[in-house]
Write a protein that holds these residues in place. Structure first.
Motif, short mmCIF file in Angstrom:
data_model
loop_
_atom_site.label_atom_id
_atom_site.label_comp_id
_atom_site.label_asym_id
_atom_site.label_seq_id
_atom_site.Cartn_x
_atom_site.Cartn_y
_atom_site.Cartn_z
N GLY A 158 0.80 -1.23 0.00
CA GLY A 158 0.00 0.00 0.00
C GLY A 158 0.82 1.27 0.00
O GLY A 158 0.38 2.29 0.54
N VAL A 159 2.01 1.23 -0.60
CA VAL A 159 2.82 2.45 -0.71
C VAL A 159 2.22 3.32 -1.82
O VAL A 159 2.16 2.90 -2.98
CB VAL A 159 4.30 2.10 -1.02
CG1 VAL A 159 5.10 3.38 -1.28
CG2 VAL A 159 4.90 1.30 0.13
N GLU A 160 1.75 4.50 -1.42
CA GLU A 160 1.08 5.39 -2.38
C GLU A 160 1.84 6.68 -2.62
O GLU A 160 1.60 7.36 -3.62
CB GLU A 160 -0.34 5.72 -1.89
CG GLU A 160 -1.26 4.50 -1.84
CD GLU A 160 -2.70 4.85 -1.45
OE1 GLU A 160 -2.98 6.03 -1.15
OE2 GLU A 160 -3.53 3.92 -1.44
N THR A 161 2.69 7.08 -1.68
CA THR A 161 3.35 8.39 -1.80
C THR A 161 4.87 8.26 -1.66
O THR A 161 5.38 7.29 -1.09
CB THR A 161 2.87 9.37 -0.71
OG1 THR A 161 3.34 8.90 0.55
CG2 THR A 161 1.35 9.49 -0.68
N GLU A 162 5.54 9.31 -2.13
CA GLU A 162 6.99 9.32 -2.03
C GLU A 162 7.45 9.37 -0.57
O GLU A 162 8.46 8.76 -0.22
CB GLU A 162 7.56 10.52 -2.82
CG GLU A 162 9.06 10.46 -2.91
CD GLU A 162 9.63 11.29 -4.06
OE1 GLU A 162 8.86 11.72 -4.96
OE2 GLU A 162 10.85 11.50 -4.06
N SER A 163 6.69 10.04 0.29
CA SER A 163 7.15 10.11 1.68
C SER A 163 6.98 8.76 2.39
O SER A 163 7.80 8.39 3.24
CB SER A 163 6.50 11.27 2.44
OG SER A 163 5.16 10.99 2.71
N GLN A 164 5.95 8.00 2.03
CA GLN A 164 5.83 6.63 2.56
C GLN A 164 7.01 5.78 2.07
O GLN A 164 7.61 5.02 2.84
CB GLN A 164 4.50 5.99 2.12
CG GLN A 164 3.28 6.62 2.75
CD GLN A 164 1.98 6.20 2.06
OE1 GLN A 164 1.99 5.75 0.91
NE2 GLN A 164 0.87 6.33 2.77
N LEU A 165 7.32 5.93 0.79
CA LEU A 165 8.44 5.19 0.22
C LEU A 165 9.74 5.55 0.94
O LEU A 165 10.52 4.67 1.34
CB LEU A 165 8.56 5.49 -1.28
CG LEU A 165 9.79 4.93 -1.99
CD1 LEU A 165 9.80 3.40 -1.95
CD2 LEU A 165 9.85 5.43 -3.44
N ASP A 166 9.97 6.86 1.12
CA ASP A 166 11.21 7.30 1.78
C ASP A 166 11.31 6.72 3.19
O ASP A 166 12.38 6.28 3.60
CB ASP A 166 11.26 8.83 1.85
CG ASP A 166 11.53 9.44 0.48
OD1 ASP A 166 12.01 8.71 -0.41
OD2 ASP A 166 11.26 10.65 0.31
N PHE A 167 10.18 6.72 3.92
CA PHE A 167 10.26 6.21 5.29
C PHE A 167 10.59 4.72 5.31
O PHE A 167 11.50 4.29 6.02
CB PHE A 167 8.98 6.49 6.09
CG PHE A 167 9.10 5.96 7.49
CD1 PHE A 167 9.85 6.65 8.45
CD2 PHE A 167 8.53 4.73 7.85
CE1 PHE A 167 10.02 6.14 9.73
CE2 PHE A 167 8.70 4.22 9.13
CZ PHE A 167 9.44 4.93 10.07
N VAL A 168 9.88 3.91 4.53
CA VAL A 168 10.15 2.46 4.61
C VAL A 168 11.56 2.15 4.11
O VAL A 168 12.22 1.24 4.64
CB VAL A 168 9.07 1.58 3.91
CG1 VAL A 168 7.72 1.78 4.57
CG2 VAL A 168 8.99 1.81 2.42
N ARG A 169 12.04 2.94 3.14
CA ARG A 169 13.42 2.71 2.70
C ARG A 169 14.41 3.08 3.80
O ARG A 169 15.41 2.40 4.01
CB ARG A 169 13.73 3.51 1.43
CG ARG A 169 12.99 2.98 0.21
CD ARG A 169 13.50 3.66 -1.04
NE ARG A 169 14.79 3.13 -1.46
CZ ARG A 169 15.72 3.82 -2.07
NH1 ARG A 169 15.54 5.11 -2.31
NH2 ARG A 169 16.83 3.24 -2.44
N SER A 170 14.12 4.15 4.54
CA SER A 170 15.03 4.57 5.61
C SER A 170 15.09 3.50 6.71
O SER A 170 16.06 3.42 7.44
CB SER A 170 14.58 5.91 6.21
OG SER A 170 13.43 5.73 7.04
N GLN A 171 14.03 2.67 6.80
CA GLN A 171 14.01 1.59 7.79
C GLN A 171 14.57 0.29 7.22
O GLN A 171 14.47 -0.76 7.85
CB GLN A 171 12.58 1.35 8.29
CG GLN A 171 11.92 2.60 8.88
CD GLN A 171 12.75 3.18 10.01
OE1 GLN A 171 13.03 2.51 11.00
NE2 GLN A 171 13.18 4.43 9.84
N LEU A 172 15.08 0.35 6.00
CA LEU A 172 15.70 -0.80 5.33
C LEU A 172 14.71 -1.90 4.97
O LEU A 172 15.06 -3.08 4.93
CB LEU A 172 16.87 -1.37 6.15
CG LEU A 172 17.95 -0.34 6.53
CD1 LEU A 172 19.06 -1.01 7.34
CD2 LEU A 172 18.51 0.35 5.29
#
Ligand code: C2E
Ligand code: MG
Ligand code: MG
Ligand code: MG
Length: 282
Positions: free
Chosen positions: A238-252
């Protein structure tokens, strides 16, 4: 469902129950016809590496359009298929269709990806499932590691001792398993450790408000940490936005899936999407 009194066969419905059961019967009959007439369809949603943006998989999702009833969501018709027993033939059709599609994509030159197929709890517990999976893979001459079976956390935890055996069997055949909607059920960590699963799918309800809700942030962080310490991969749904993407990527988080990249697509459109070979993250 209305409860029937054992002795006098007395049965009573509230108006809402009656309306619901009429709709259920209507959907069940239409679904039976749709199965017989081969009117169900599969759409495919991309699963993307959060590390390098490569396409690594496709989740097969059922779609059903009925001429009279319109589009009916799998969230509505899957439970009806389970109650009526139709789920076994539908589930077999989904497995065969998704793997046949993958085979034809590979034959047409697409880089191999994993196809993820959702399993109903009933299908998972049915004794013939592991053999059925092997038979279909053999028929298509596909290596088993191209298939991933998604089982919801609640289905896996319903009878965890039985689930361990079934997962061992499937794992022995080389098929991967993932736990879907992780975080919405009641996981016992001691069982999770014994499950032969490859990946946890972080439920979209935790991803939705991740940019603003500190508790969702904490949950997603904790699930990823725990998964990695158990040697499991993670995918955020359910990743819909760039900020959601950035956060989950920052958590590896290892992989991502959602409307930000693509909605589920008909097979031909999925193939076009896959051919635009590129870093899909940005
Ligand atoms: P699921 O397996 O957790 O699938 C994810 C659902 O989220 C899909 O809904 C998908 O279309 C939707 N989704 C994907 N990305 C996003 C996003 O960015 N935002 C939002 N809001 N939603 C997103 P869908 O296709 O309606 O399927 C609902 C559920 O029905 C599935 O949940 C799965 O449990 C079940 N289902 C679908 N196909 C099958 C099947 O072939 N067999 C079985 N047993 N169940 C299926
Ligand atoms: Mg799923
Ligand atoms: Mg899910
Ligand atoms: Mg779901």
């Amino acid at each position: 469902r209305a409860k029937k009194d054992g002795r006098n066969g007395y049965c009573f419905f509230t108006p809402q129950m009656q309306a619901r059961s009429v709709r259920n019967l209507e959907v069940e009959n239409a679904l039976r016809q749709a199965v017989a007439r081969n009117q169900l369809e599969l759409y495919y949603q991309p699963q993307i590496s959060a590390v390098d943006g490569k396409l690594i998989g496709a989740e097969a999702l059922l779609r059903w359009h009925n001429p009279e009833l319109g589009f009916i969501s799998p969230a509505e018709f899957i439970p009806i298929a389970e109650e009526s027993g139709l789920i076994l033939s539908i589930g077999e059709w989904v497995l065969r269709t998704a793997l046949t599609q993958l085979k034809s994509w590979i034959d047409r030159g697409m880089s191999p990806i994993i196809v993820a197929v959702n399993l109903s709890a009933i299908q998972f517990r049915h004794a013939t499932l592991p053999q059925l999976v092997s038979t279909i893979l053999d028929e298509l001459q596909l290596p088993p590691e191209f298939l991933e079976l998604e089982l919801t956390e609640s289905a896996a935890m319903h009878d965890p001792v039985a689930a361990i055996d079934i997962m061992n069997n499937l794992h022995g055949r080389g098929v991967r398993m993932s736990i879907d909607d992780f975080g919405t059920g009641y996981s016992s960590l001691s069982y999770l450790k014994k499950f032969k699963v490859y990946k946890l799918k972080i439920d979209q309800s935790f991803v939705r408000d991740i940019s603003t809700d500190p508790e969702d942030k904490a949950i997603v962080n904790a699930v990823i940490q725990m998964a990695h310490s158990l040697g499991l991969k993670t995918i955020a749904e359910g990743v819909e936005t760039e900020s959601q993407l950035d956060f989950v990527r920052s958590q590896l988080c290892d992989e991502v899936q959602g409307y930000y990249f693509s909605k589920p697509l008909p097979a031909a459109q999925f193939e076009d999407f896959a051919r635009r070979d590129r870093n899909m993250l940005y």
